[in-house]
Design a protein around this motif. Structure first.
Motif, PDB file in Angstrom:
ATOM      1  N   VAL A 242     -33.215 -39.078 -16.294  1.00 53.11           N
ATOM      2  CA  VAL A 242     -34.067 -40.262 -16.216  1.00 53.11           C
ATOM      3  C   VAL A 242     -34.727 -40.484 -17.577  1.00 53.11           C
ATOM      4  O   VAL A 242     -35.317 -39.564 -18.147  1.00 53.11           O
ATOM      5  N   TYR A 243     -34.628 -41.710 -18.078  1.00 54.00           N
ATOM      6  CA  TYR A 243     -35.270 -42.078 -19.343  1.00 54.00           C
ATOM      7  C   TYR A 243     -36.169 -43.275 -19.071  1.00 54.00           C
ATOM      8  O   TYR A 243     -35.705 -44.376 -18.770  1.00 54.00           O
ATOM      9  N   THR A 244     -37.477 -43.053 -19.151  1.00 54.38           N
ATOM     10  CA  THR A 244     -38.455 -44.071 -18.801  1.00 54.38           C
ATOM     11  C   THR A 244     -38.855 -44.870 -20.030  1.00 54.38           C
ATOM     12  O   THR A 244     -39.209 -44.296 -21.062  1.00 54.38           O
ATOM     13  N   VAL A 245     -38.788 -46.187 -19.907  1.00 50.87           N
ATOM     14  CA  VAL A 245     -39.268 -47.068 -20.975  1.00 50.87           C
ATOM     15  C   VAL A 245     -40.609 -47.638 -20.522  1.00 50.87           C
ATOM     16  O   VAL A 245     -40.829 -47.889 -19.347  1.00 50.87           O
TER      17      VAL A 245
ATOM     18  N   ASP B 243     -30.331 -42.773 -16.695  1.00 52.98           N
ATOM     19  CA  ASP B 243     -31.069 -43.606 -15.739  1.00 52.98           C
ATOM     20  C   ASP B 243     -32.180 -44.302 -16.521  1.00 52.98           C
ATOM     21  O   ASP B 243     -33.217 -43.716 -16.812  1.00 52.98           O
ATOM     22  N   VAL B 244     -31.944 -45.556 -16.883  1.00 52.10           N
ATOM     23  CA  VAL B 244     -32.914 -46.335 -17.653  1.00 52.10           C
ATOM     24  C   VAL B 244     -33.846 -47.016 -16.665  1.00 52.10           C
ATOM     25  O   VAL B 244     -33.440 -47.892 -15.899  1.00 52.10           O
ATOM     26  N   THR B 245     -35.121 -46.608 -16.682  1.00 47.82           N
ATOM     27  CA  THR B 245     -36.062 -47.104 -15.685  1.00 47.82           C
ATOM     28  C   THR B 245     -37.386 -47.452 -16.343  1.00 47.82           C
ATOM     29  O   THR B 245     -37.684 -47.020 -17.449  1.00 47.82           O
ATOM     30  N   GLY B 246     -38.187 -48.229 -15.639  1.00 46.01           N
ATOM     31  CA  GLY B 246     -39.464 -48.693 -16.169  1.00 46.01           C
ATOM     32  C   GLY B 246     -39.558 -50.197 -16.078  1.00 46.01           C
ATOM     33  O   GLY B 246     -38.772 -50.841 -15.379  1.00 46.01           O
ATOM     34  N   ASP B 247     -40.545 -50.766 -16.779  1.00 48.25           N
ATOM     35  CA  ASP B 247     -40.696 -52.214 -16.752  1.00 48.25           C
ATOM     36  C   ASP B 247     -40.548 -52.781 -18.163  1.00 48.25           C
ATOM     37  O   ASP B 247     -40.489 -52.048 -19.139  1.00 48.25           O
ATOM     38  N   GLY B 248     -40.476 -54.112 -18.218  1.00 48.15           N
ATOM     39  CA  GLY B 248     -40.256 -54.783 -19.490  1.00 48.15           C
ATOM     40  C   GLY B 248     -38.779 -55.032 -19.703  1.00 48.15           C
ATOM     41  O   GLY B 248     -38.033 -54.122 -20.077  1.00 48.15           O
TER      42      GLY B 248
ATOM     43  N   PHE C  15     -35.266 -35.456 -13.653  1.00 44.21           N
ATOM     44  CA  PHE C  15     -36.489 -36.164 -13.993  1.00 44.21           C
ATOM     45  C   PHE C  15     -37.372 -35.239 -14.817  1.00 44.21           C
ATOM     46  O   PHE C  15     -37.794 -34.203 -14.352  1.00 44.21           O
ATOM     47  N   GLU C  16     -37.688 -35.621 -16.025  1.00 43.08           N
ATOM     48  CA  GLU C  16     -37.183 -36.722 -16.805  1.00 43.08           C
ATOM     49  C   GLU C  16     -36.964 -36.227 -18.223  1.00 43.08           C
ATOM     50  O   GLU C  16     -37.240 -35.072 -18.531  1.00 43.08           O
ATOM     51  N   PHE C  17     -36.488 -37.068 -19.120  1.00 44.52           N
ATOM     52  CA  PHE C  17     -36.201 -36.612 -20.475  1.00 44.52           C
ATOM     53  C   PHE C  17     -37.470 -36.278 -21.249  1.00 44.52           C
ATOM     54  O   PHE C  17     -37.553 -35.245 -21.913  1.00 44.52           O
ATOM     55  N   LEU C  18     -38.486 -37.140 -21.166  1.00 43.99           N
ATOM     56  CA  LEU C  18     -39.668 -36.999 -22.021  1.00 43.99           C
ATOM     57  C   LEU C  18     -40.882 -37.608 -21.346  1.00 43.99           C
ATOM     58  O   LEU C  18     -40.791 -38.656 -20.710  1.00 43.99           O
ATOM     59  N   THR C  19     -42.035 -36.939 -21.485  1.00 38.97           N
ATOM     60  CA  THR C  19     -43.323 -37.501 -21.085  1.00 38.97           C
ATOM     61  C   THR C  19     -44.233 -37.440 -22.301  1.00 38.97           C
ATOM     62  O   THR C  19     -44.965 -36.467 -22.515  1.00 38.97           O
ATOM     63  N   ALA C  20     -44.197 -38.478 -23.112  1.00 35.48           N
ATOM     64  CA  ALA C  20     -44.847 -38.441 -24.424  1.00 35.48           C
ATOM     65  C   ALA C  20     -46.369 -38.358 -24.349  1.00 35.48           C
ATOM     66  O   ALA C  20     -47.009 -37.826 -25.268  1.00 35.48           O
ATOM     67  N   ASP C  21     -46.958 -38.870 -23.269  1.00 35.34           N
ATOM     68  CA  ASP C  21     -48.418 -38.935 -23.180  1.00 35.34           C
ATOM     69  C   ASP C  21     -49.049 -37.669 -22.619  1.00 35.34           C
ATOM     70  O   ASP C  21     -50.254 -37.636 -22.353  1.00 35.34           O
ATOM     71  N   ALA C  22     -48.253 -36.618 -22.428  1.00 37.06           N
ATOM     72  CA  ALA C  22     -48.780 -35.340 -21.942  1.00 37.06           C
ATOM     73  C   ALA C  22     -48.311 -34.236 -22.889  1.00 37.06           C
ATOM     74  O   ALA C  22     -47.375 -33.498 -22.587  1.00 37.06           O
ATOM     75  N   PRO C  23     -48.961 -34.102 -24.033  1.00 33.98           N
ATOM     76  CA  PRO C  23     -48.473 -33.178 -25.063  1.00 33.98           C
ATOM     77  C   PRO C  23     -48.667 -31.709 -24.707  1.00 33.98           C
ATOM     78  O   PRO C  23     -49.542 -31.346 -23.915  1.00 33.98           O
TER      79      PRO C  23
ATOM     80  N   ASP D 279     -48.529 -30.804 -20.789  1.00 37.63           N
ATOM     81  CA  ASP D 279     -47.085 -30.746 -20.581  1.00 37.63           C
ATOM     82  C   ASP D 279     -46.730 -29.847 -19.397  1.00 37.63           C
ATOM     83  O   ASP D 279     -45.706 -30.042 -18.744  1.00 37.63           O
ATOM     84  N   MET D 280     -47.578 -28.867 -19.107  1.00 35.31           N
ATOM     85  CA  MET D 280     -47.335 -27.973 -17.980  1.00 35.31           C
ATOM     86  C   MET D 280     -47.203 -28.750 -16.675  1.00 35.31           C
ATOM     87  O   MET D 280     -46.521 -28.319 -15.749  1.00 35.31           O
ATOM     88  N   ALA D 281     -47.847 -29.906 -16.597  1.00 31.07           N
ATOM     89  CA  ALA D 281     -47.851 -30.698 -15.373  1.00 31.07           C
ATOM     90  C   ALA D 281     -46.840 -31.834 -15.400  1.00 31.07           C
ATOM     91  O   ALA D 281     -46.919 -32.749 -14.592  1.00 31.07           O
ATOM     92  N   THR D 282     -45.896 -31.790 -16.334  1.00 33.62           N
ATOM     93  CA  THR D 282     -44.850 -32.804 -16.377  1.00 33.62           C
ATOM     94  C   THR D 282     -43.527 -32.210 -15.908  1.00 33.62           C
ATOM     95  O   THR D 282     -43.348 -30.998 -15.870  1.00 33.62           O
ATOM     96  N   TYR D 283     -42.606 -33.108 -15.595  1.00 32.50           N
ATOM     97  CA  TYR D 283     -41.263 -32.719 -15.176  1.00 32.50           C
ATOM     98  C   TYR D 283     -40.269 -32.821 -16.328  1.00 32.50           C
ATOM     99  O   TYR D 283     -39.069 -32.619 -16.133  1.00 32.50           O
ATOM    100  N   ALA D 284     -40.755 -33.117 -17.504  1.00 28.94           N
ATOM    101  CA  ALA D 284     -39.889 -33.414 -18.641  1.00 28.94           C
ATOM    102  C   ALA D 284     -39.077 -32.201 -19.072  1.00 28.94           C
ATOM    103  O   ALA D 284     -39.553 -31.061 -19.031  1.00 28.94           O
TER     104      ALA D 284
END
Length: 385
Positions: A54-57, A89-94, A321-329, A340-345
């Motif tokens: 999954v790649y979230t935009v 899996d390209v997902t998100g809005d915009g 799920f998922e490739f990257l969660t940029a806002d959780a360093p 980052d410990m709480a992400t699925y990235a």
């Protein structure tokens, strides 16, 4: 800042609250009238057909973490060349972000699972966003790209008008307060799902799907060609996964695991999809609750085991799920702030200056990235052989 905090809080408790309510009243059930889905032939026992991520935009929480074309192109190359995925899996809005990312993936020879997920907007706007994205997916398909199109994800939570409340946060409050008329919510969910399927069919002529919440959101799969499930179960033995997943094959259609994974700490897999609910966003900066022990190995083992199960069952697709969660360093020096410990990235975002909101950052692979890459790479060699 308060709005961002609220969105994160909503994400952290939404699944838990809905699970509790659904279990109490039996909200899950086959909904809606018969549709126009094709009787596509499922595959069993011959390995996964599509292996993806999954790649979230999205806009991101800061300009530095927002989607941008340069970073996206580098990520897509890494997904193909380093992760050895054949599907994204390209997902998100915009619509612009979705279509630019899908076009890049097609250029790189990846199969595309395109899933617009505009939320907290009027239903008409969500359907228009869906239609515009679907028209682009159809153009890619006609040009020879491999494309499956999903009309959305877990409508019961993200689409206003199904549960009471204009925003995710308001819907969560109503769930907490018990002010939900479940039969009415079921009818509204069925109605919107049918509208979304009709909209998707009107613009896209390939395989159509939807990402349903496991054990909660049970749509009429006659509307679709591929059954899509966001899957976050935990069983101590592999036989438990096989037994549960076989339920989703009763429709006689291919099964795609549209999300699966866990977080990088001891005990995360046992949370059954609620691993993210360990961050206290009332603190500034937000911090991890309790005394969790970071473990990339736990995440890697779970993801690897699930992929082995999906391969053994010959499912249509699986998207980690998922490739990257940029806002959780990742903060290796301060476990309490290691979001980052709480992400699925599969990757960890690392800031050059951890305490500077405007800091540059980069990602590095976690152990789960390597576990997935080994399996995808080996499977690709087998398929070619």
């Amino acid at each position: 800042m308060e709005e961002t905090k609220g969105i994160k809080q909503a994400k952290s408790i939404s699944r838990a609250q809905f699970l509790a309510g659904a279990a109490a009243v039996g909200v899950a059930g086959a909904l809606g009238p018969a549709g126009q889905g094709r009787a596509a032939e499922p595959r069993h026992g011959r390995g996964l057909r599509r292996r993806g991520v999954v790649y979230t935009v999205g806009e991101g929480e800061t300009p530095g973490t927002a989607w941008n074309a340069r970073r996206m192109r580098a990520d897509v190359r890494a997904i193909r060349d380093d992760l050895h995925a054949d599907t994204i899996d390209v997902t998100g809005d915009g619509v612009e972000r979705l279509t630019a990312t899908a076009a890049e993936a097609a250029e790189r020879g990846l199969h595309i699972w395109l899933q617009p997920t505009l939320g907290d907007a009027p239903q008409r706007d969500i359907l228009e966003h869906l239609a515009e994205t679907g028209r682009f997916a159809e153009r890619l398909r006609r040009q020879g790209a491999g494309v499956d199109f999903s009309v959305g994800c877990e409508f019961w939570l993200f689409v206003p008008g199904i549960l009471p409340g204009e925003t995710v946060l308001e819907r969560i409050r109503n769930l907490q307060n018990g002010t939900v008329d479940w039969p009415r919510a079921q009818r509204r969910l069925a109605d919107f799902t049918a509208k979304a399927a009709k909209t998707g069919r009107s613009v896209f002529k390939g395989n159509l799907s939807y990402a349903a919440a496991q054990s909660i959101d049970d749509p009429d799969w006659n509307l679709f060609d591929i059954v899509g499930i966001d899957y976050y179960s935990y069983f101590p033995e592999r036989s438990g996964y096989v037994r549960e997943l076989k339920r989703y094959l009763r429709w006689g259609k291919p099964l795609a695991i549209t999300e699966f994974g866990t977080c990088a700490y001891v005990g995360a897999p046992e949370t059954a999809g609620m691993g993210w609910d360990v961050v206290d966003y009332d603190k500034e900066p937000p911090e991890i609750k309790g005394d969790l022990v970071r473990s990339e190995r736990v995440q890697a083992d779970y993801v690897g085991e699930l992929l082995d199960v999906f391969e053994s069952m010959g499912l249509y697709a699986a998207m980690t799920f998922e490739f990257l969660t940029a806002d959780a360093p990742h903060r290796p020096d301060e476990p309490r702030l290691d979001l980052d410990m709480a992400t699925y990235a599969l990757t960890k975002a690392i800031k050059d200056r951890p305490d500077d909101p405007a800091s540059g950052w980069h990602w590095e692979p976690k152990e789960a990235f390597h576990a997935v890459a080994r399996r995808y790479g080996a499977a690709g060699h087998r398929d070619q052989g």
